[in-house]
Design a protein around this motif. Sequence first.
Motif, PDB file in Angstrom:
ATOM      1  N   SER A 134      23.064 -31.268 120.098  1.00  0.00           N
ATOM      2  CA  SER A 134      23.018 -31.605 118.665  1.00  0.00           C
ATOM      3  C   SER A 134      21.671 -32.162 118.214  1.00  0.00           C
ATOM      4  CB  SER A 134      24.123 -32.591 118.290  1.00  0.00           C
ATOM      5  OG  SER A 134      25.387 -32.039 118.580  1.00  0.00           O
ATOM      6  N   ASN A 169      18.059 -32.306 116.571  1.00  0.00           N
ATOM      7  CA  ASN A 169      17.451 -31.609 115.435  1.00  0.00           C
ATOM      8  C   ASN A 169      15.945 -31.481 115.641  1.00  0.00           C
ATOM      9  OD1 ASN A 169      19.738 -31.180 113.696  1.00  0.00           O
ATOM     10  ND2 ASN A 169      19.779 -33.405 113.462  1.00  0.00           N
ATOM     11  N   SER A 200      16.155 -23.821 109.270  1.00  0.00           N
ATOM     12  CA  SER A 200      17.603 -23.976 109.058  1.00  0.00           C
ATOM     13  C   SER A 200      18.438 -23.074 109.963  1.00  0.00           C
ATOM     14  CB  SER A 200      17.950 -23.705 107.592  1.00  0.00           C
ATOM     15  OG  SER A 200      17.248 -24.588 106.762  1.00  0.00           O
ATOM     16  N   GLU A 207      20.749 -22.629 113.851  1.00  0.00           N
ATOM     17  CA  GLU A 207      21.418 -23.209 115.013  1.00  0.00           C
ATOM     18  C   GLU A 207      21.076 -22.358 116.232  1.00  0.00           C
ATOM     19  OE1 GLU A 207      25.711 -24.967 115.691  1.00  0.00           O
ATOM     20  OE2 GLU A 207      25.785 -22.771 115.853  1.00  0.00           O
ATOM     21  N   ASN A 251      19.686 -27.720 116.454  1.00  0.00           N
ATOM     22  CA  ASN A 251      19.485 -27.248 115.087  1.00  0.00           C
ATOM     23  C   ASN A 251      18.046 -27.450 114.647  1.00  0.00           C
ATOM     24  OD1 ASN A 251      22.383 -26.770 114.293  1.00  0.00           O
ATOM     25  ND2 ASN A 251      22.483 -28.902 114.963  1.00  0.00           N
ATOM     26  N   SER A 252      17.640 -26.635 113.676  1.00  0.00           N
ATOM     27  CA  SER A 252      16.336 -26.838 113.047  1.00  0.00           C
ATOM     28  C   SER A 252      16.579 -27.134 111.566  1.00  0.00           C
ATOM     29  CB  SER A 252      15.448 -25.614 113.201  1.00  0.00           C
ATOM     30  OG  SER A 252      15.987 -24.518 112.512  1.00  0.00           O
ATOM     31  N   GLN A 253      15.653 -27.848 110.959  1.00  0.00           N
ATOM     32  CA  GLN A 253      15.802 -28.220 109.548  1.00  0.00           C
ATOM     33  C   GLN A 253      14.561 -27.916 108.751  1.00  0.00           C
ATOM     34  OE1 GLN A 253      16.708 -32.388 109.569  1.00  0.00           O
ATOM     35  NE2 GLN A 253      15.565 -32.742 111.390  1.00  0.00           N
TER      36      GLN A 253
END
Length: 120
Positions: free
Chosen positions: A35, A37, A94, A96, A118-120
């Motif tokens: 999980s 980021n 954005s 997964e 995840n990436s944001q």
Amino acid sequence: MNKLLIVYFFLILFTVCSCSDNDVPGITILTPTNSQNFNTGQIVEVKVKISDDGDSIMNEELYVIHENDTIVNFSDDEFAFDYIITQSFVVENSSEYKIVARVRGGHGNWGSKTIYINSQ
């Protein structure tokens, strides 16, 4: 007669020592963590430690899956007792990512470990 007893002794010893190992090899994903980021464009280093208690490792695999595409596909058939996999990739916006490490021990037992980032 003594030679026959020695042969029987070694046959019994071999039978007792050739027990099967039903344990799967140990897999630890050292980095990244489940999980975690990342920022878009950041390089992610995947580091996996594989070991098998007193047994050998026969096959080592690492996959990184992004939107049903495998972007890292690492496989090795190196015979080892401990093994480290290190691979890296760049994250997109954005998204997964599924990271899967798989290993087969000397007795044919497969083990796997999966995490998501995840990436944001």
